[in-house]
Design an enzyme around this catalytic site. Structure first.
Site, mmCIF file in Angstrom:
data_model
loop_
_atom_site.group_PDB
_atom_site.id
_atom_site.type_symbol
_atom_site.label_atom_id
_atom_site.label_comp_id
_atom_site.label_asym_id
_atom_site.label_seq_id
_atom_site.Cartn_x
_atom_site.Cartn_y
_atom_site.Cartn_z
ATOM 1 N N CYS A 14 -16.942 -8.518 5.073
ATOM 2 C CA CYS A 14 -16.973 -9.075 6.429
ATOM 3 C C CYS A 14 -17.212 -7.930 7.403
ATOM 4 O O CYS A 14 -17.146 -6.761 7.015
ATOM 5 C CB CYS A 14 -15.669 -9.822 6.746
ATOM 6 S SG CYS A 14 -14.302 -8.752 7.218
ATOM 7 N N ARG A 28 -2.288 5.849 10.047
ATOM 8 C CA ARG A 28 -2.291 5.443 8.629
ATOM 9 C C ARG A 28 -2.278 6.651 7.687
ATOM 10 O O ARG A 28 -2.260 7.793 8.130
ATOM 11 C CB ARG A 28 -3.537 4.595 8.361
ATOM 12 C CG ARG A 28 -3.699 3.393 9.275
ATOM 13 C CD ARG A 28 -2.703 2.337 8.929
ATOM 14 N NE ARG A 28 -2.903 1.097 9.664
ATOM 15 C CZ ARG A 28 -3.638 0.057 9.247
ATOM 16 N NH1 ARG A 28 -4.300 0.124 8.113
ATOM 17 N NH2 ARG A 28 -3.716 -1.043 9.966
ATOM 18 N N LYS A 47 -4.479 0.035 14.986
ATOM 19 C CA LYS A 47 -4.403 1.004 13.882
ATOM 20 C C LYS A 47 -5.053 2.335 14.289
ATOM 21 O O LYS A 47 -5.954 2.363 15.151
ATOM 22 C CB LYS A 47 -5.084 0.441 12.635
ATOM 23 C CG LYS A 47 -6.505 0.006 12.877
ATOM 24 C CD LYS A 47 -7.273 -0.322 11.614
ATOM 25 C CE LYS A 47 -6.758 -1.505 10.865
ATOM 26 N NZ LYS A 47 -7.730 -2.024 9.867
ATOM 27 N N LYS A 62 -6.503 6.168 12.546
ATOM 28 C CA LYS A 62 -6.824 6.814 11.260
ATOM 29 C C LYS A 62 -7.140 8.291 11.435
ATOM 30 O O LYS A 62 -7.856 8.652 12.361
ATOM 31 C CB LYS A 62 -8.003 6.094 10.613
ATOM 32 C CG LYS A 62 -7.670 4.635 10.299
ATOM 33 C CD LYS A 62 -8.807 3.916 9.626
ATOM 34 C CE LYS A 62 -8.336 2.550 9.145
ATOM 35 N NZ LYS A 62 -9.428 1.778 8.559
ATOM 36 N N CYS A 95 -15.687 -3.117 -0.741
ATOM 37 C CA CYS A 95 -14.298 -3.359 -0.348
ATOM 38 C C CYS A 95 -13.698 -4.364 -1.327
ATOM 39 O O CYS A 95 -14.381 -4.922 -2.175
ATOM 40 C CB CYS A 95 -14.241 -3.901 1.071
ATOM 41 S SG CYS A 95 -14.877 -5.577 1.206
ATOM 42 N N CYS A 149 -8.267 -10.849 -0.149
ATOM 43 C CA CYS A 149 -8.384 -10.563 1.280
ATOM 44 C C CYS A 149 -8.537 -11.851 2.091
ATOM 45 O O CYS A 149 -9.510 -12.593 1.914
ATOM 46 C CB CYS A 149 -9.584 -9.654 1.558
ATOM 47 S SG CYS A 149 -9.697 -9.315 3.327
ATOM 48 N N ARG A 155 0.852 -1.191 0.000
ATOM 49 C CA ARG A 155 0.000 0.000 0.000
ATOM 50 C C ARG A 155 0.891 1.245 0.000
ATOM 51 O O ARG A 155 1.695 1.426 0.905
ATOM 52 C CB ARG A 155 -0.836 -0.030 1.264
ATOM 53 C CG ARG A 155 -2.121 0.686 1.190
ATOM 54 C CD ARG A 155 -2.857 0.527 2.511
ATOM 55 N NE ARG A 155 -3.876 -0.499 2.522
ATOM 56 C CZ ARG A 155 -4.376 -1.016 3.648
ATOM 57 N NH1 ARG A 155 -3.945 -0.623 4.820
ATOM 58 N NH2 ARG A 155 -5.306 -1.938 3.585
ATOM 59 N N CYS A 173 -14.534 -2.583 5.825
ATOM 60 C CA CYS A 173 -13.679 -1.715 5.001
ATOM 61 C C CYS A 173 -14.482 -0.927 3.966
ATOM 62 O O CYS A 173 -14.113 0.183 3.602
ATOM 63 C CB CYS A 173 -12.621 -2.545 4.289
ATOM 64 S SG CYS A 173 -11.607 -3.513 5.406
#
Ligand code: SRM
Ligand code: SF4
Length: 562
Positions: free
Chosen positions: A471, A144, A206, A208, A426, A432, A74, A475
């Protein structure tokens, strides 16, 4: 502090020697195409995830082969801005050295390259470095890629806001030299490297951050731990309203997890931006849950200690007092597809890229088209949080040429419906590892069906913010959609209704674990009623609440599972 056992991720971070682990040794291990032990997790802090193609996993197991390990990389692009030269470099690498030959624009304004073999990992990092780019901190327990509203029409404000997004991103980056040492053959640093903001065990989870310019909420601020809402006066940025604790993920069957909107802390002047960013991050660093990763994000820290307590800690650490929030209002989230002219007398072309996937298909060589345009374009490109791309800063004399090329390569398609433009999915299968149901690959078919329903009801130009996520990690930001599908198993989804167009209301579950075909039937009936009984300009999500199809989620911390 809790006396519960720290999660294993805490051990591996603290033992990693500031994110180095033994990644270097693994790189030269030809016996496996993957990364072993802690390195499997540590490469994330360097912007990579180990993956394998799930479509062929069973076949390879049958042949007694290990999965075909590759990494997804990424690229960090604060505010989603990338130059044509950088684009051309990445495009060439994607064509020549990745399994899928595609570039994927993410809904956080970054680029993903799927299917990079071990032998090509160092070369891609060196290429990025050569292009002035990197993949640092695009994954892992760190701050991120920092988002910024991508609409360049209000160029004066946008340029200032973008500058801050970039500064925040740089300010919160890990200070370790591990990235340069491992991937760029950089010098070993002799002096101590100090992680003054993130700490030597990095963040609990994480983190954001977004910078957003109202009335556009294209970044979906409520998905972020930390938000800076731009407050401007006569085209000049004055400061930011600060909101913390947004997040959308939940875990199936665990009611201690839930999506949450961000809470307002207050207004700050511009000069306080970096110290407030560092104060929020360091408070979450010290107060976040390090024993249970499911409850480790800032949203849970806020709910545990209370917004006021969190706020006064940030004030103390940043050495300021938050001022009352300045009035702001969001009116929309989608991108304006097509040409617009900016305040800088330049033109900007937003291209609709289905699920952000740039790949060459028969009759639609989108990836080649963009590379051809990059070769002649003199402005820059801006990735949007809706997975689209803007060819920005086009002069009057180049406008026609770029328009012609975009049409020639299928990048402009006037027949795309409003509904298709307002849908998001997503990545999900095949790359994934966490996917439970299809998302990106099934979205076009679902939209075909919605278009039929709209046509039958004589509302072909209408749209609903419609999102599919493979899921409950969420995302695809289905937890901020008017209609959201959350994958449960192959072909089965939970159906959520009642978010709003502006992205300030979380939808509520309406039907659980349904077959896709049954969901289409349910939507057919609901959208037909909406077409008939809605008030003037009433959005579907608002109609679903008014007509009591679902009860609104008012405070998800307490009422999401009611
Ligand atoms: Fe995500 C994990 C893709 C935005 C919540 N996400 C993943 C991984 C890396 C799977 C994994 O851990 O192995 C997915 C890689 C799939 C692939 O093959 O490419 C993945 N997430 C994506 C992207 C590409 C979706 C897209 O279609 O654009 C987005 C990349 C953004 C970026 O550039 O950084 C992406 N992910 C999001 C968002 C939306 C957002 O941030 O606006 C969310 C919900 C917001 C939030 O964080 O609450 C999101 N992703 C997650 C989670 C759940 C986090 C949690 O709080 O529990 C995971 C799993 C995890 O972290 O354990 C995850
Ligand atoms: Fe994968 Fe789930 Fe995220 Fe979709 S929502 S990309 S399936 S982790």
């Amino acid at each position: 502090m809790s006396d519960k056992k720290l999660s294993d991720n805490e051990r591996l971070k603290s033992e990693s020697h500031l994110l180095r682990g033994t990644i270097k040794e693994d790189l030269t291990n030809d016996l496996t195409g993957g990364f072993l032990g802690d390195n499997f997790q540590l490469i994330r802090f360097h912007g990579m995830y180990q993956q394998d193609d799930r479509d062929i996993r069973a076949e390879r197991t049958g042949q007694m082969l290990e999965p075909l390990h590759t990494v997804m990389l990424r690229v960090r692009l604060p505010g989603g801005i990338i130059t044509p030269e950088q684009w051309i470099g990445i495009d060439k690498f994607a064509s020549e050295h990745t399994q899928y030959g595609s570039i994927r624009i993410t809904n956080r304004q970054a680029l993903q390259l799927h299917g990079v073999l071990k032998k090509n990992i160092k070369p891609v990092h060196k290429l990025l470095h050569h292009l002035g780019l990197d993949s640092r901190a695009t994954a892992g327990d760190v701050n991120r890629n920092v988002l910024c509203t991508s609409n360049p029409v209000e160029s004066a404000l946008h340029q200032q806001a973008y500058d801050w997004a970039k500064k925040i991103s740089e300010h919160l980056l890990p200070r370790t030299n591990a990235y340069a040492e491992v991937w760029l053959d950089g010098e070993k640093i002799k002096h101590p490297e100090e992680e003054t903001i993130l700490g030597n065990s990095y963040l609990p989870r994480k983190f954001k951050t977004a910078v957003v310019i109202p009335p556009q909420n294209d970044v979906d601020l409520h998905a972020n731990d930390l938000n800076f809402i731009a407050v401007g006066k006569e085209g000049k940025l004055q400061g930011f309203n600060v909101l913390v604790g947004g997040g959308l993920a939940m875990t199936q069957g665990d009611k201690t997890t839930y999506p949450r909107l961000a809470s307002e802390l207050g207004f700050i002047p511009l000069e306080a931006t970096l110290s407030v960013a560092a104060a929020v991050v360091s408070t979450q660093r010290d107060w976040g849950n390090r024993t249970n990763r499911r409850n480790a994000k800032t949203k849970y820290t806020l709910d545990r200690v209370g917004v006021e307590v969190f706020k006064s800690e940030v004030e103390q650490r940043a050495g300021l007092v938050f001022q009352p929030v300045e009035p702001y209002q969001f009116t929309h989230r989608g991108d304006r597809i097509g040409w617009v002219s900016g305040t800088d007398n330049k033109y900007h072309l937003t291209l609709f890229i289905p699920s952000g996937r740039l790949i060459d298909k028969p009759g639609k060589p989108l990836k080649t088209g963009l590379a051809v345009i990059a070769k002649i374009h003199q402005g820059d490109f801006r990735l949007t949080p809706n997975q689209n791309i803007i060819i920005a800063g086009v002069s009057e004399e180049h406008k026609q040429q770029i328009d012609t090329l975009a049409r020639q390569y299928g990048l402009i398609d006037d027949s795309v419906s409003s509904q298709r433009k307002h849908a998001m999915a997503c990545v999900s299968y095949p790359t994934c590892p966490l996917a439970m149901a299809e998302a990106e690959r099934v979205l076009p078919n679902i939209i075909d069906r919605l278009e039929e329903i709209f046509l039958r009801n004589d509302i072909p130009t209408e749209s609903v913010i419609f999102r599919v996520t493979g899921c409950p990690n969420g995302c695809g930001r289905a937890m901020l959609a008017e209609i959201g599908l959350v994958g449960r198993a192959q072909g089965r989804y939970d159906l959520y209704l009642g978010g709003n167009r502006e992205g300030t209301r979380i939808p509520r579950i309406y039907q659980e674990n349904q077959k896709l075909e049954d969901i289409i039937l349910i939507l057919d009936s609901l959208l037909t009623k909406w077409a008939k009984y809605r008030e003037k300009n009433e959005a579907f999500g608002d109609y679903a609440i008014r007509s009591k199809i679902v009860q609104p989620v008012l405070n998800s911390t307490v009422d999401f599972y009611l």
